[in-house]
Design a protein around this motif. Sequence first.
Motif, PDB file in Angstrom:
ATOM      1  N   VAL A  63      56.287  46.726  -8.930  1.00 53.50           N
ATOM      2  CA  VAL A  63      57.006  46.807 -10.557  1.00 53.50           C
ATOM      3  C   VAL A  63      55.539  45.746 -10.505  1.00 53.50           C
ATOM      4  O   VAL A  63      55.029  44.860 -10.259  1.00 53.50           O
ATOM      5  CB  VAL A  63      58.147  45.958 -10.047  1.00 53.50           C
ATOM      6  CG1 VAL A  63      58.494  45.496 -11.894  1.00 53.50           C
ATOM      7  CG2 VAL A  63      59.513  46.451  -9.823  1.00 53.50           C
TER       8      VAL A  63
ATOM      9  N   TRP B  75      58.868  55.139  -9.274  1.00 44.60           N
ATOM     10  CA  TRP B  75      59.564  55.313  -8.810  1.00 44.60           C
ATOM     11  C   TRP B  75      59.383  56.740  -8.723  1.00 44.60           C
ATOM     12  O   TRP B  75      59.884  57.486  -9.384  1.00 44.60           O
ATOM     13  CB  TRP B  75      61.166  54.920  -9.398  1.00 44.60           C
ATOM     14  CG  TRP B  75      62.327  55.223  -8.065  1.00 44.60           C
ATOM     15  CD1 TRP B  75      62.392  55.135  -7.247  1.00 44.60           C
ATOM     16  CD2 TRP B  75      63.419  56.195  -8.966  1.00 44.60           C
ATOM     17  NE1 TRP B  75      63.470  55.802  -6.356  1.00 44.60           N
ATOM     18  CE2 TRP B  75      64.072  56.134  -7.470  1.00 44.60           C
ATOM     19  CE3 TRP B  75      63.586  56.349 -10.490  1.00 44.60           C
ATOM     20  CZ2 TRP B  75      65.773  56.971  -8.201  1.00 44.60           C
ATOM     21  CZ3 TRP B  75      64.876  57.227 -10.245  1.00 44.60           C
ATOM     22  CH2 TRP B  75      65.583  56.968  -9.572  1.00 44.60           C
TER      23      TRP B  75
ATOM     24  N   LEU C 224      67.434  46.814 -11.367  1.00 44.18           N
ATOM     25  CA  LEU C 224      66.021  46.509 -10.113  1.00 44.18           C
ATOM     26  C   LEU C 224      66.662  45.166 -10.442  1.00 44.18           C
ATOM     27  O   LEU C 224      66.675  43.664 -10.892  1.00 44.18           O
ATOM     28  CB  LEU C 224      64.550  46.258 -11.109  1.00 44.18           C
ATOM     29  CG  LEU C 224      64.343  47.346 -11.716  1.00 44.18           C
ATOM     30  CD1 LEU C 224      63.182  47.279 -12.830  1.00 44.18           C
ATOM     31  CD2 LEU C 224      64.313  48.652 -11.093  1.00 44.18           C
TER      32      LEU C 224
ATOM     33  N   TYR D 253      68.411  52.098 -15.230  1.00 37.65           N
ATOM     34  CA  TYR D 253      67.951  51.065 -14.082  1.00 37.65           C
ATOM     35  C   TYR D 253      68.873  49.636 -13.474  1.00 37.65           C
ATOM     36  O   TYR D 253      68.584  48.850 -14.560  1.00 37.65           O
ATOM     37  CB  TYR D 253      66.497  51.102 -13.583  1.00 37.65           C
ATOM     38  CG  TYR D 253      66.815  52.474 -14.412  1.00 37.65           C
ATOM     39  CD1 TYR D 253      66.001  53.458 -13.304  1.00 37.65           C
ATOM     40  CD2 TYR D 253      65.934  52.616 -15.540  1.00 37.65           C
ATOM     41  CE1 TYR D 253      65.571  54.990 -13.411  1.00 37.65           C
ATOM     42  CE2 TYR D 253      65.327  54.323 -16.342  1.00 37.65           C
ATOM     43  CZ  TYR D 253      65.243  54.484 -15.282  1.00 37.65           C
ATOM     44  OH  TYR D 253      64.506  56.394 -15.569  1.00 37.65           O
TER      45      TYR D 253
ATOM     46  N   TRP E 277      61.164  43.972  -5.001  1.00 34.07           N
ATOM     47  CA  TRP E 277      61.576  44.229  -5.461  1.00 34.07           C
ATOM     48  C   TRP E 277      62.059  45.903  -4.912  1.00 34.07           C
ATOM     49  O   TRP E 277      62.053  46.936  -4.124  1.00 34.07           O
ATOM     50  CB  TRP E 277      60.803  44.947  -6.958  1.00 34.07           C
ATOM     51  CG  TRP E 277      60.235  43.975  -7.683  1.00 34.07           C
ATOM     52  CD1 TRP E 277      58.701  43.689  -7.281  1.00 34.07           C
ATOM     53  CD2 TRP E 277      60.568  43.355  -8.722  1.00 34.07           C
ATOM     54  NE1 TRP E 277      58.440  42.251  -8.047  1.00 34.07           N
ATOM     55  CE2 TRP E 277      60.474  42.265  -9.717  1.00 34.07           C
ATOM     56  CE3 TRP E 277      61.734  44.034  -9.492  1.00 34.07           C
ATOM     57  CZ2 TRP E 277      60.030  41.585 -10.458  1.00 34.07           C
ATOM     58  CZ3 TRP E 277      62.502  43.439 -11.247  1.00 34.07           C
ATOM     59  CH2 TRP E 277      61.707  42.111 -11.602  1.00 34.07           C
ATOM     60  N   LYS E 278      63.474  45.842  -5.332  1.00 29.55           N
ATOM     61  CA  LYS E 278      64.644  47.523  -5.130  1.00 29.55           C
ATOM     62  C   LYS E 278      64.994  48.046  -6.459  1.00 29.55           C
ATOM     63  O   LYS E 278      65.697  47.185  -7.152  1.00 29.55           O
ATOM     64  CB  LYS E 278      65.252  46.745  -4.434  1.00 29.55           C
ATOM     65  CG  LYS E 278      64.809  46.340  -2.510  1.00 29.55           C
ATOM     66  CD  LYS E 278      66.078  46.385  -1.541  1.00 29.55           C
ATOM     67  CE  LYS E 278      65.407  46.668  -0.688  1.00 29.55           C
ATOM     68  NZ  LYS E 278      66.337  46.335   0.501  1.00 29.55           N
ATOM     69  N   ILE E 279      65.182  48.910  -6.337  1.00 29.84           N
ATOM     70  CA  ILE E 279      65.804  49.984  -7.854  1.00 29.84           C
ATOM     71  C   ILE E 279      67.525  49.960  -6.933  1.00 29.84           C
ATOM     72  O   ILE E 279      67.556  50.763  -5.399  1.00 29.84           O
ATOM     73  CB  ILE E 279      65.368  51.090  -8.133  1.00 29.84           C
ATOM     74  CG1 ILE E 279      66.561  51.656  -8.972  1.00 29.84           C
ATOM     75  CG2 ILE E 279      65.060  52.118  -6.766  1.00 29.84           C
ATOM     76  CD1 ILE E 279      65.427  52.434  -9.702  1.00 29.84           C
TER      77      ILE E 279
ATOM     78  N   PHE F 254      58.500  49.848 -13.831  1.00 27.93           N
ATOM     79  CA  PHE F 254      57.735  50.139 -12.580  1.00 27.93           C
ATOM     80  C   PHE F 254      57.795  51.621 -11.996  1.00 27.93           C
ATOM     81  O   PHE F 254      57.413  52.679 -12.925  1.00 27.93           O
ATOM     82  CB  PHE F 254      59.153  50.071 -11.858  1.00 27.93           C
ATOM     83  CG  PHE F 254      60.577  50.654 -12.288  1.00 27.93           C
ATOM     84  CD1 PHE F 254      61.159  51.309 -11.446  1.00 27.93           C
ATOM     85  CD2 PHE F 254      61.573  50.699 -13.105  1.00 27.93           C
ATOM     86  CE1 PHE F 254      61.791  53.062 -12.374  1.00 27.93           C
ATOM     87  CE2 PHE F 254      61.633  50.827 -13.872  1.00 27.93           C
ATOM     88  CZ  PHE F 254      62.244  51.836 -13.037  1.00 27.93           C
TER      89      PHE F 254
END
Length: 87
Positions: free
Chosen positions: A17, A34, A71, A69, A80-82, A32
């Motif tokens: 990110v 992905w 985040l 989304y 960071w994660k989705i 970001f």
Amino acid sequence: MLYIMKETMEIGETISVIASFGMSDKIRPLRFEWGGRQIDITDITYMWETKEGKDKLYHFSVTDGETLYELVFDSCSLVWKIEQVEV
């Protein structure tokens, strides 16, 4: 008025990110990566904080203008994660 029901897909993947970090814990994700795509964030629709033990998690509901989304930024691990995508 027409309502379109969308499904939420659970993801839980670590992502890269680009974010702005300002004063007073002000964090703003800007873009970001992905699935091999660069996604530009056009709006942050909601923000909230949670805790997991001592870790403070910052949640962001963001959109690129088409998709929503969720985040999450872990301020302890700096990861960071989705978490979710509305499809």
